[in-house]
Every structure is written in structure tokens, then in C-alpha cells.
Motif scaffolding. Sequence first.
Motif, PDB file in Angstrom:
ATOM      1  N   TYR A   1     -33.459  89.039 -42.657  1.00 18.62           N
ATOM      2  CA  TYR A   1     -32.038  88.776 -42.381  1.00 18.62           C
ATOM      3  C   TYR A   1     -31.845  88.544 -40.889  1.00 18.62           C
TER       4      TYR A   1
ATOM      5  N   LEU B   1     -31.704  82.108 -47.438  1.00 22.65           N
ATOM      6  CA  LEU B   1     -31.080  82.836 -46.332  1.00 22.65           C
ATOM      7  C   LEU B   1     -30.319  81.882 -45.417  1.00 22.65           C
TER       8      LEU B   1
ATOM      9  N   VAL C   1     -28.637  86.259 -40.586  1.00 26.43           N
ATOM     10  CA  VAL C   1     -27.781  86.551 -41.736  1.00 26.43           C
ATOM     11  C   VAL C   1     -27.252  87.981 -41.570  1.00 26.43           C
TER      12      VAL C   1
ATOM     13  N   TYR D   1     -25.879  91.580 -42.697  1.00 27.19           N
ATOM     14  CA  TYR D   1     -26.139  92.391 -43.888  1.00 27.19           C
ATOM     15  C   TYR D   1     -25.552  93.780 -43.739  1.00 27.19           C
TER      16      TYR D   1
ATOM     17  N   ARG E   1     -25.072  90.043 -46.777  1.00 27.12           N
ATOM     18  CA  ARG E   1     -25.831  90.531 -47.926  1.00 27.12           C
ATOM     19  C   ARG E   1     -25.770  92.050 -48.080  1.00 27.12           C
TER      20      ARG E   1
END
Lengths: 684, 227
Positions: free
Chosen positions: B120, B17, B125, B127, B24
Motif C-alpha cells: 500500500y 492498487l 494507497v 489504508y 483499503r
Amino acid sequence: MNLQNLVKNYKLFIDTSTWMFPDSQNFLSTELPHALLEAKEQIKVPVRIIEEVNRLMTHEKRETRHKAKKAAALLKSYFDHEIARAFGSSSDPFADQTILYVFQQFRVKYNLALITQDRGLALDTLNLNNQHAVQGKRIYVYRINESGAIEEWNPERIKVSLGRDDAPSRPIATTAPVNEKRTSGSHKPESETKPWSQVTRTRPATAGKKPKPNEMFAPGTRVITQKETVMQIGKVPDIGETVYSKVYGALHLQKEVGSGGEGKIFVSNNGMVCKIYKRDRITHERYHKLKRMLEVPIDKPGICWPKDIITNGSSEFVGYIMEVADGKPMQTAMFQKPVLEKNFPKWTRKDLVQLAISILGKIAYLHERNIIIGDLNPLNILIKNEKEVYFVDTDSYQIENYPCPVGTINFTAPTLQGKNFSTFLRTFEDEYFAVSTLVFMILHPGKPPYSQLGGGSPGENIKKMEFPYPCGEKGKGTAPDGPWKYIWSHLPYKLKEALYDTFTGEKRATPEELRDLLVEYRQLISNGKLGDELFPSGHKIPKDKEAIVTCTDRNCTSPTVIVHIDFKEKVEKRGGRFVCDPCKLRRKYEKQMRTMGMPGTSHTTNQRNSGQYPPPRQNNPRPTWVRPQPVASNTGSTQTKPNTATKPRPVQARPQPAARTNPGASTQPKTFLDRAINILKKFQ
Amino acid sequence: MSLPFSPEEFMISKQELELNPSSRVPICLVLDTSYSMNGEPIKELNNGVKLFMEAIRRDDIACASAELSLVTFGGEVKQLFDFGSIHRQTIPHLAVEGVTPMGAAVNHALDLLERRKSMYSDSGVDYFQPWIVIMTDGAPTDDITIAAQRTSELVSNKKLTVFPIGIGPHADMTTLHQFSPKRRPLRLKGLRFVEFFEWLSKSVSAVSQSTPGEKVKTEAVDDWAEL
């Protein structure tokens, strides 16, 4: 005329705009001084220009201040080396007018030449040649172009370009009334507007008129909104077939090199590339847009501009032809660390910076011609190396009233998120957002600027405009985990400031500003003042800025951490609670373990344990997290915080391999980190 | 089935990650492996899953963005793999067994998705909202009420996209519809798993590529389904 002749035979003047133009650095700091020293000549500098530069060093705009400081340094070295001589006094009119005045007065007596970036001043000066009442010597006016070379101003081109607000790096507008006349309101006079009427000139006949449509594009005014209508055509050519161009003749589609939603790309037998649209994309609007694009030849290497319309055997429009591009799309070539290292094994941070500079140069070139890329993204820029890049899919660029109908979320300004791109015209401000995003993602290979802890979808993150990285005292402290915050910490402060202001919505940096800041960054890396690593492994902490903070997690086993003094101050301001990275990681793991008790999971009655990883039960001890003990402190209680006054050891990232003392234990890693590292090794 | 994961798994996942900057698209495949799938159906299903994973691995952008997890229901609910890099996931061999606990399987899939989303978010991250593919050739043997409520609610809040797929003439389309208030369940023509998974991988590429709109822009479905 070559430079040697110019400095020998002409009284050479250099305008403030050129002194402050970033691309003239090389010319002004090497070429010209050499020529002057060799010819034992001096350039002439009106006192007013020196004053103007001095004043601009305290200008409210950071960019202007920065450029003025560079100009001042140059001027100083010219005087130090006695290759410049100051003329005039403070009572002269403002700089531009002084130059015009001097040229008008002395052009009968002397050969005069001027270097300026200012179109208006260039045109006014050249117009003195047309005053037939006075028989003077011919005046020459030059500029420094984007590649840093000296070139003569072409009066025809200037006239065309006037009326647009893009005089390169023009530090201040010239004074009224001259200014008002010659730019028809497109230049906003900033401060000094004291009329100065000693110079009387006729207004250039062409100035203020719209640019000729075959030399540059007009700014868009109203989007073309009618629905695209498909042309009824016979055959859509494919591989192995022949197509036609009025310029290049019959062409054979030899090899397919790409395909997408719009059509296919073929290499043809003359080495150029043809884009053949899909049947439903062959529309009247597209044809007209391409025709318009062809009227303005864009001849810059790396910009794959349409060169001619392509027709099928029945002379029906099916696509266009362009120069071949080289390299791989930025997205797939460099936005994953392993791929980046594989494709560009010799690259260091300096090359990333250079790449951004190369790209910004092309963007600036397009902007000067009122072309807005619109769908700027890492799939339509191909990278051959850090200096050779190719802009493809140029047929989607926004030209005059033709919108760029596509876009991607990451490069779309907050206010435009969710809008239909074919229904409006983008502004330069919108484009600057995309440009800054691209620069950020080059410097932090692939990471979008708004990715952050606690974030959601890319669109949501952008709309909130909460930029997670810090800038001095400011910042939310939600920078994402991983190498990104380290990379950020190693950027020069001024660049951070410009990006921070852009992404917090304070002020969007222009491509030119970013380019200057990156040139400076490149310099700082070359000098060894900033790190050259692609992925630095920690924050930048200068020796004299080190400070110690203590992890407040009660299970922390090595709570003293060396940090940047600014960070420590920030922690103290927030009440002194600091949790070190390993403890944060442990907490995140524990949080994950707790999410087992989520609603809706209780009825998964079939749950069977593999036996390998027993689910943690409430109130049971959590998995033991053993952390490396600070050397020689293994007798102390792990709960006791070391006195922060004692000199701390750097936090050890990983323990000594157990194998050193007990070879048999090497296969049985003791700590969590050991085990994790071993597992990771398997996948490398 | 084991929802909790070990510190090792957590560390690997965490590393991936942190180092991969792509946004993602988490996708959970929830597949029926009950006894009725015996013979050709399970063979074709295996084939389809294999081609799907291979197609994503071939696509540079999709394999950096798409994250797969695989849950089967045949006798019991099994988690074949949790979300992670598709490169370190093994292409599974699915075998048939027992009854059809579809409700438990969907619940498990949703738990995995929730956990992934929170990872996430905890790592910074980006997504896109997850996808869940539910495939069955029959009717559930457990209670699907809660699972269907959960998916419906998520779909209504635009937090999930469900692809409910019926296999063969005996698939209970009414049950599948309960999981998906918006998208109607589709019945696979014959055993055309390969075409379906081809289509799915193209859709994954579409989302992970140029215009990752908030809406899923999927390819035409004529190839594999009948409405």
C-alpha cells in the motif's frame, strides 16, 4: 424593462465589480454588445473604472489579477467596437463615488441605469431615488445573477444582505467614510481610503443592521452544545402508513428508497420524499434546527432543502419532507474507473470539469446564505449528469449555531482531524478544504489528494499536509503510482497552483476561485489546448519541452526516457539520479521478495512449498526480468548506456507480440511483462 | 503455503492498487480446520465464509475497500488466497485435517498483513489498520508465544484489530485472549457462523463508508455471541 429598451432609453453604466464578475461573461460578451449594436448606443465608462481595472491587473492576489485581465479584455473590445465611451478624467474621485456623483448630478436630466454586483453601491444608488428634495427621474440598478442573467436589485433584499462580507466579486471596498458607515466594519477597506466628500448622502436607515432572520442565516457564533434530548413520541411511521404536513396535507409513504443510521427515506404519493427519523434521533434540538431551516426558503434546484415538518397521526414530529433527488451517489457512481465508464460512457475530461463547476455553483449559493455544508462528501451528492446534481442530507448542514455533527476523514481539514464534530462550529476556511478535496477527487476520480508513496492512514496523511504532486519547481515527488500523476500533469498550471497552495497549507482556494479556474480549464479543453482524456496514459510533455534523462539503474535495458524539461532540471538539482518506471516497478517487486526474511517468520516450520513459486534465497539470482530491447539494439550490451546525445527512441511499453514471428510461442510469453499482461487480460 | 509471490501475482496486485483509489481495509481470516471441526462445524464455517464474501461483493463501497486473505490451520498452515480484489477470489471449500498449528497460522497472517501494508505504502494507497479474525474450536498444538506477542504489540500500538472467536465448548479462551490484550475473545453461540460473518460484513461496510474513523465502530454483538 427589457435590455433593448434599457440601452435605448437609458444611459447605462457598468461598475468594475460587474466587469470583473465571472458569471457576467456571457452577458457582457454577447447579449449586451448585440443590444448596443442594434440600438446604435454606447455604454458610459468612467475613466476611473478603466484605471481601476488596469491597476487590479497587477494586484497581489492571483484571482483578482485574473479577473481584472478578463475585464480589461472586455473593455478593450467594447472600445474597439465603439459600443462604449469613456467619460471623466483621472482627477475624478474613485470609481464608486464617480458613479454616485454623476448619477446625483444628472438624474434630473437623463434616464440613468447602473449594473453592479456591489450591494452597497446598489443601495446607495437606489437611495438617490428617495431624495425628495430633488425631482429626478427614476434610477434603475441591476446585477448579473449566478446564472449569468441581468436582474433588478431588490432594495429590500440588499438591506437584508448588507452587513455580511459577501458582496460578490467586489474587487475593492469603496472608500471611507461612505464605506465605514454602510458596512459597519464588515468590509475591510483595502487600500484607497482617501475621503471624498463631494457626495453627501444620508446613510440608509437599515444598512448595517442584522439581516432579517427569514431571509438568510446569521453566521454562527457559539455552538449549541447541550446534549440532544429525545422526544417521547408514539409511533414512528413506516412504509404504507400515512404522515402529515401542514403544507402538503396527508401523505402516504409509498416506497422506501433509502435507509441509514438516522432513519429511512420514503417516496410519498405527491412525488416528494419524506425522511422519517429513527426513534432515538427524534430530538428537540433536531426539531428546532429544522424549524429554523424552514424559515429561510432555499429554492435552488438540486438542493434538497427541508420543505416542511412531517408528523405522525398524533401530530408528533417524526421527520421532514423535501423534493425528490435523482442520480447516484458520486462515491459509487464514479469513484472507480470501470463504474465511471459504465455509468457515464460518453464522459470525457471536459464533463468532469463541468461536473465540478456545477457542484461549485451550488456550494457558492449556500455559502452566500451563510450555510456551511460541513459533511461535504461524495455520498451526499447525487449525480444525474454533469449538469444535474443533487445535494442530499441537507438537515446535517451547519446553520447558525447548530453544528454539522458528522464528517468524514478525507474531507476534514488537518487541524480538525480527530475532533468531535458536534462540539464546534466549522468555519468557511474549514469548508474550503473540503471543497478543494472534492474538486481534486472529481478530477482524479476517487483519489484523495494526500494519498502518497510512503503514506499511511488517510488521517495521518492529511495531518502531515504533505501534498505529493508537483507544481512547477516545487513538489515532494511522492505522487502515488497509477494514472493520478498523469491526470495532474495535464491540469492547467493555475489550477495546479491553487490546489497546491490549498493542500500545502499556503492558501486555501475559495469555491469561486476554483470555479473560475475550472471554467478556464473547460475552455482550454474545448480549444484543444489541453487533453480531453479521462485517464491520460502519460505525462503532459509539450513538444518544445521534451528532454532526455537516463535511468541510473545498472540493470536497466532501455535507459533513455523522454521527460518534461522541468522534470529533468529537478532530477539534476537532486544529483542526477533517475530511475525509470519499469525499473522502479522491478525494485518494488524485489523489495517485496526481500520482506520474506522478516522477524517472526523463521518459525513457520510447517512451511511447504507449492513448488510453483520457489521462495528466493538470499544471494541467489533474483527472478529474471527481461525487458523489451530497444529495436535493433539487441547486439549491444545491456549494461552500456546509449549516448544521450543521440536521438532516443521512445521507451517501448511492451514488446512486439512473439506470435508475429513465432506463432507457437504465443502461449509461452517470454518476458515478465508479457506474462503479466496475459494474466491481466483474463480478469478484464 | 507460499508467502512469496510470483511476478504475475505481483503485477496483478500492483495494477489493482494503482487503479482503485479507495482506502483499503485489509482483513485476514485465520480459521481452524483441524480434525475436531469435522461434521457440522466445518459445514457451517464454509457457509459463513461464503455468505461473508457474498455480502461484501454486494456492497459497492465495501468491495472496493475490503481486501481479504484467508489462512487455515488444520494439520498444516495453508494460505488459500492472498490480499486482492474480492471479485477474483474464489469462495473456498474448507476441509478438515490433522492438528491445530495456530501459532504458525497467526504468524503467517501477520506476515501477509505486513507485506500488504508495505505494498500500500509503496503504491501510494491509503489504508486503515488491518483486522485479523482468529477462529478455533480447541487449543493450539504449537507454540503461540511469539505470535501472541506480535499481535499484542500491534494492538497496543493501534496497528491492528483482533477478533478472537471461540467455537463450541472446548475452545481455549485463555489462549485466544493472549492474542488480544484489549478485545475479549467471544464464544460463538452454537454454530452461528452466519450471524457472525453477517455482523463482520456490516462492520466492514461501516468502516469503508461514511465515517471511517480510526476506531473500529462495530455493530452490536448480541446476535451471535455470548460473553
